[in-house]
Design an enzyme around this catalytic site. Structure first.
Site, PDB file in Angstrom:
ATOM      1  N   CYS A 100      35.861  -2.915 -45.275  1.00 46.59           N
ATOM      2  CA  CYS A 100      35.881  -1.539 -44.777  1.00 46.59           C
ATOM      3  C   CYS A 100      34.690  -1.301 -43.846  1.00 46.59           C
ATOM      4  O   CYS A 100      34.213  -2.243 -43.188  1.00 46.59           O
ATOM      5  CB  CYS A 100      35.900  -0.539 -45.927  1.00 46.59           C
ATOM      6  N   ASP A 158      32.174   4.546 -52.811  1.00 42.49           N
ATOM      7  CA  ASP A 158      32.450   5.987 -52.706  1.00 42.49           C
ATOM      8  C   ASP A 158      31.969   6.695 -53.956  1.00 42.49           C
ATOM      9  O   ASP A 158      31.508   7.825 -53.904  1.00 42.49           O
ATOM     10  CB  ASP A 158      33.947   6.223 -52.496  1.00 42.49           C
TER      11      ASP A 158
HETATM   12  C1  RUB Z   1      35.113   4.270 -46.653  1.00 41.58           C
HETATM   13  C2  RUB Z   1      34.651   3.337 -47.719  1.00 41.58           C
HETATM   14  C3  RUB Z   1      33.211   2.897 -47.651  1.00 41.58           C
HETATM   15  C4  RUB Z   1      32.380   3.831 -48.544  1.00 41.58           C
HETATM   16  C5  RUB Z   1      30.886   3.612 -48.367  1.00 41.58           C
HETATM   17  O1  RUB Z   1      36.414   4.771 -46.881  1.00 41.58           O
HETATM   18  O2  RUB Z   1      35.350   2.993 -48.639  1.00 41.58           O
HETATM   19  O3  RUB Z   1      33.054   1.595 -48.122  1.00 41.58           O
HETATM   20  O4  RUB Z   1      32.679   5.185 -48.237  1.00 41.58           O
HETATM   21  O5  RUB Z   1      30.531   3.937 -47.050  1.00 41.58           O
HETATM   22  P1  RUB Z   1      37.051   5.802 -45.822  1.00 41.58           P
HETATM   23  P2  RUB Z   1      29.036   4.418 -46.685  1.00 41.58           P
HETATM   24  O6  RUB Z   1      37.059   5.117 -44.496  1.00 41.58           O
HETATM   25  O7  RUB Z   1      38.411   6.088 -46.367  1.00 41.58           O
HETATM   26  O8  RUB Z   1      36.188   7.043 -45.829  1.00 41.58           O
HETATM   27  O9  RUB Z   1      28.125   3.346 -47.162  1.00 41.58           O
HETATM   28  O10 RUB Z   1      29.056   4.576 -45.198  1.00 41.58           O
HETATM   29  O11 RUB Z   1      28.798   5.716 -47.395  1.00 41.58           O
END
Ligand code: RUB
Length: 328
Positions: free
Chosen positions: A135, A204
């Site tokens: 991701c 998340d």
């Molecule tokens: C984003 C996702 C990321 C986490 C952590 O999902 O799963 O791995 O949110 O991201 P989506 P960060 O694209 O559905 O929002 O470290 O930037 O908070």
């Protein structure tokens, strides 16, 4: 609920979070804090602190309802709203000032936390490591890019992350930082795992027992990593830890539109086929070697310590709520 209309910008930010123009748990949280700050700055209701609080609660409710899984969102909203919920103000002016300052405090803390995770986490990567990420996580990228800046030569793989292809953002960011990342299909992970050394992903939500909720597919990657004895690290600021899970509340997994997976015409042509699009999954603590937070590196089983340290008030409220439910 307050009859005072919220500013257009607050609705726009809420819509941007819902439609994923603003995405990633850290960014969503900061956007929500920014929206509350704008709401406070643009308040045009009666000169009555109670009316202002009611109006701000309306904004808080709207923002919290945009996406269900990342706890950083309600954590951000509750952090900012705490100043109104725990103090009484004699004037609207004083209440507005307090909200603005608290929102700015949150945003600054969140930015610094991601940077600090990079500094701490970079030590876990070695020169020559082959690293996989999934991701697009700012916290995971902070770890990888900081290690690279410190002179560690890394070979980095990023999954496409279907259906929304956040992996494309990841490889662009890595490439802008000077690395030469490799983009791979999600389904190639087990095949590739035997030639990898480490996995670093974001989160998340982290639950009280150390389970990590992250983009769909994360738990399959963890499974393959365990099978191949590859270290599996999660980079997560303390705003990703969920006080609600202390009383056993389950994290809601967002289910998004099938139209992110197939086209409308496909569904119309195949009325007998169901298409599902769950956006997150749960990786149990047994599959995680360590969680890198801005407060230090912890084993997943120590998640409860971060929660107790950082969310005393929220946990107390949750416990009181749970007890009240039992007594009812
Ligand atoms: C984003 C996702 C990321 C986490 C952590 O999902 O799963 O791995 O949110 O991201 P989506 P960060 O694209 O559905 O929002 O470290 O930037 O908070």
């Amino acid at each position: 609920m307050s009859g005072v209309e919220l500013p257009r910008e607050v609705y726009e930010i809420a819509e941007d979070i819902k439609t994923m123009r603003i995405r990633g748990a850290g960014r969503i949280a900061r956007a929500a804090a920014r929206a509350l700050k704008i709401a406070a700055e643009k308040y045009s209701g009666p000169d009555d602190p109670e009316a202002f609080v009611e109006y701000m609660e309306k904004a808080a409710h709207l923002l919290k309802s945009t996406r269900p899984t990342a706890v950083s969102l309600p954590n951000a909203v509750n952090y900012v709203m705490r100043v109104l919920r725990e103090r009484r103000f004699d004037t609207v002016e004083a209440a507005i000032k307090a909200v603005i300052e608290q929102a700015e405090r949150f945003i600054e803390y969140s930015m610094k936390a991601t940077q600090r995770i990079g500094e701490i986490g970079s030590r876990l990567l070695q020169d020559g490591d082959r690293v996989l990420t999934h991701c697009n996580s700012s916290a995971a990228l902070s770890v990888i890019i900081e290690a690279w800046r410190r002179g560690k030569d890394l070979e980095v793989y990023a999954t496409e992350t279907r259906p929304k292809f956040q992996g494309h953002i990841t490889v662009t960011k890595l490439s802008e930082a000077g690395l030469r990342p490799t983009l791979v299909p999600d389904s190639s992970v087990r095949y590739l795992m035997k030639r990898l050394d480490k996995v670093v992903v974001g989160a998340d939500t982290v639950t009280a027992n150390g389970a990590v909720i992250n983009k769909i597919g994360t738990s399959q990657i963890a499974l393959a990593a365990k099978e191949h004895n590859v270290n599996f690290f999660v980079a997560a600021e303390s705003i990703k830890f969920s006080p609600h899970t202390v009383i056993g509340e389950l994290v809601k997994i967002e289910e998004r539109s099938p139209l992110e997976v197939v086209q409308k015409e496909y569904l119309e042509r195949n009325p007998g086929i169901v298409v599902r699009n769950p956006a997150f999954d749960v990786t149990p603590p047994e599959y995680i070697d360590a969680i890198i937070t801005e407060l230090g590196v912890i084993p997943p089983q120590a998640a409860i310590m971060i929660l107790v340290e950082e969310y005393k008030r929220e946990i107390r409220d949750e416990l009181l709520r749970a007890t009240a439910d039992i007594e009812d």
